[in-house]
Structures are given as structure tokens and as C-alpha cells.
Design an enzyme around this catalytic site. Structure first.
Site, PDB file in Angstrom:
ATOM      1  N   LYS A 192      23.174 -11.296 -11.581  1.00  0.00           N
ATOM      2  CA  LYS A 192      24.545 -11.125 -11.088  1.00  0.00           C
ATOM      3  C   LYS A 192      24.831 -12.073  -9.930  1.00  0.00           C
ATOM      4  CE  LYS A 192      23.458  -8.620  -7.209  1.00  0.00           C
ATOM      5  NZ  LYS A 192      24.023  -8.578  -5.857  1.00  0.00           N
ATOM      6  N   THR A 246      29.763  -8.122  -6.973  1.00  0.00           N
ATOM      7  CA  THR A 246      29.295  -9.381  -6.396  1.00  0.00           C
ATOM      8  C   THR A 246      30.199 -10.557  -6.764  1.00  0.00           C
ATOM      9  OG1 THR A 246      27.066  -8.474  -6.664  1.00  0.00           O
ATOM     10  CG2 THR A 246      27.219 -10.765  -6.039  1.00  0.00           C
TER      11      THR A 246
END
Length: 329
Positions: A189, A246
Site C-alpha cells: 500500500k 494511505t
């Protein structure tokens, strides 16, 4: 609930936030290797370097003495950057072996491409252990804002025990048995967040960001399943939840790296000014190597790696992705 001694090892933003969260109900000890930083933090009652503006819990103990933190602990919670995980585990094994270990590091080890649980197995063998991961900005957790994260362990009873022990009203923990899926989600991620930051920084808009997140999740799931993880894990907190946070949150260090690259800044200048570790920078290269080893196609990771380490310009990296041939989703 029994009051436990929890040694939180790593006095960065996330280590401080977790120690802060657990200090209400347990004896939390926060260790950092930089004695001057620990002294300054204790004196200010605030981690001004990594979490400015957050007053530390009055019951939180701080030390730069690793044996003092680790001895007598019921749990060693390692929250160093991934690059420091192996050395920290070796020190802990010398001080108090066989103590349960949970790590909150994300990424792939530079050079070996190993996931954190593989590093733990190298250093600690069969010591009971698990990984703490999921969508959680340190600054919000430290302020007591609500968050939900995952504790994954191959031993389901270990995961359930520590979920019960560490669960807080505003820091909800969920048990999971898919360590590989959770760790791949947590590592990749960060790479996708760099891509999202580049796209945002170049003004490509919300549609492009949504496409990057969606296709990024598909890449992550392909690699995770190729390595024995479960696709459904990537639909949960450790996958989609962490990825969305994120890639979209202004507190994301990796997204900020992408934004700065889009603005034409050099990577060395970006990392110098950031003041924190952005794990996606080192993870991108290892992710590409890992994908090739497992025969998995990961065009976003490849573009980010070429941008970071191969001299590819930000605009050319995005154009490379846009120029890919149409295919079935």
C-alpha cells in the site's frame, strides 16, 4: 483485565502512539535508541520530533536502556522501521528470549525481499508472534481518535489472546490468521500511495486516483495469493482499508513523497526534508523482484520503482501506465 508490562520498542511516531494507547490499562514502556531524543521527550512530555503537539500519557515510561525496557515484559512490541527489525530482535533474544513478540513494521527487507514474519522466524524461531497492521495514522491514534486495526498470527489462539489484551474502546483490534496477506497489504500500500501522490500532484484528478487505488489493490491481491495469502484478507482492514487511507490521507508520508516527485523534487531532497521513514521507497524495488519471482504482473509497482530508482520522470511514469493495452478487468 490483568495489567501487563508492554515494552514498545521504537520511539518514532507509531511506536509513541501505540505506547500512548496502551498506557491507560497496562504498564507501557517506550524505548528508543537515541538517548538524547528520549531525554528531550521525557522533559517536554511530548515527542516533539515525531508527534509534535501531543501530550504524552502521564503513566508512560520512557527509556533508552533496552534491557530495562525488555526485562520482565509480557510482550515485546517492535515498532522500529523495518530496517531495524532484525537487529532489534537479536538484541531482545539476548536479553529475554521466548517472550511473545508483535511487530508493527511494514515493508520488504532490502536485499532479501523478506517479509517481517520471515525475519522474525530467522531470528526467533518458534517464539509466539504476530503482526499488527491496518489503517492507522499515528497522530490520530495518539490523540485518542477512533481506529480499527488487525492482529494477524498463524496461531489463532495467540491472535485472540492479544486482541483481547490490547483492545481499546478507540483502538479496536480484530484477529486474523493470514499473516502473509496482511503483511503484503501493509507493504505494498505504501508503493501505491507514492503512485497516488504522483497522480494527484500532476493534477490528474479524482477519477485517476480511484483507478490507481482499485488497480493497485488488484496488484496487491495477485501477489498475496501467489505467496499463499487469501484474497479476502485484502478486502479488509489490512488491505483495502490501509490502502485507501494511505493513498488519500494528507498525513501519509508515502503519498507526500509522490506529491513531491510530481513537483520535480529529487528523491534525496524529499527524504531529507520528510524527517520520517517512507517505507514505500525501499519496498518498491523489492516488490518488483518478488513479483517477477512469483510470475505476477505488477505494472504500478514497476512504474514506481522506475520512477524512484530507474531515472524515469514522473510524467513518463504515469504515461507508461496510461499507455497499457486495454484488457478485461
Amino acid at each position: 483485565m490483568k495489567r501487563l508490562k508492554i515494552a514498545v520498542l521504537g520511539a518514532g511516531a507509531w511506536g509513541t502512539a501505540l505506547a500512548q494507547a496502551f498506557a491507560d490499562t497496562h504498564e507501557a514502556v517506550l524505548w528508543g535508541r537515541d538517548a538524547a531524543h528520549i531525554d528531550a521527550t521525557r522533559h517536554a512530555a511530548e515527542n516533539t520530533r515525531y508527534l509534535p503537539g501531543v501530550a504524552l500519557h502521564p503513566q508512560l515510561a520512557l527509556t533508552a536502556d533496552l534491557p530495562a525496557a525488555a526485562l520482565g515484559a509480557d510482550l515485546h512490541l517492535v515498532v522500529t522501521p523495518l530496517a531495524g527489525l532484525r537487529d532489534t530482535l537479536r538484541l531482545l533474544n539476548d536479553i529475554q528470549p521466548d517472550t511473545p513478540v508483535i511487530w508493527a513494521c511494514k515493508g520488504l527487507e532490502a536485499g532479501s525481499g523478506k517479509l517481517p514474519h520471515e525475519i522474525v522466524a530467522d531470528e526467533l524461531g518458534a517464539t509466539p508472534c504476530g503482526v499488527l497492521t491496518g489503517p492507522s495514522f499515528a497522530a490520530e491514534v495518539a490523540r485518542g481518535l477512533p481506529a480499527a486495526i488487525t492482529l494477524a498470527a498463524s496461531d489463532v489462539e495467540f491472535a485472540r489472546h492479544w486482541v483481547h489484551a490490547l483492545h481499546r474502546p478507540r483502538l479496536r483490534l480484530y484477529a486474523n490468521a493470514d499473516v502473509v496477506g496482511c503483511e503484503i497489504g501493509g507493504a505494498l500500500k505504501n508503493v501505491m500511495a507514492i503512485a497516488a501522490g504522483v497522480s494527484d500532484g500532476m493534477g490528474f484528478g479524482l477519477n485517476a486516483r480511484a483507478a490507481l487505488i482499485t488497480r493497485g489493490l488488484a496488484e496487491i491481491a495477485r501477489l498475496a495469493t501467489a505467496m499463499g495469502g487469501h484474497a479476502e484478507t485484502l478486502m479488509g482492514l489490512a488491505g483495502m482499508g490501509d490502502l485507501i487511507l494511505t493513498c488519500t490521507g494528507d498525513l501519509s508520508r508515502n503519498r507526500r513523497v509522490g506529491l513531491a516527485l510530481a513537483a520535480g523534487n529529487t528523491l534525496s531532497d524529499i527524504l531529507r526534508d520528510l524527517g520520517h521513514v517512507a517505507e514505500g521507497v525501499s519496498t518498491a524495488h523489492e516488490a518488483v523482484r518478488l513479483a517477477r519471482r512469483h510470475g505476477v504482473e505488477m505494472p504500478i509497482c514497476e512504474a514506481v520503482d522506475a520512477l524512484l530508482h530507474g531515472g524515469l520522470a514522473a510524467r513518463d511514469a504515469v504515461e507508461r501506465l496510461l499507455a497499457r493495452d486495454p484488457k478485461r478487468e
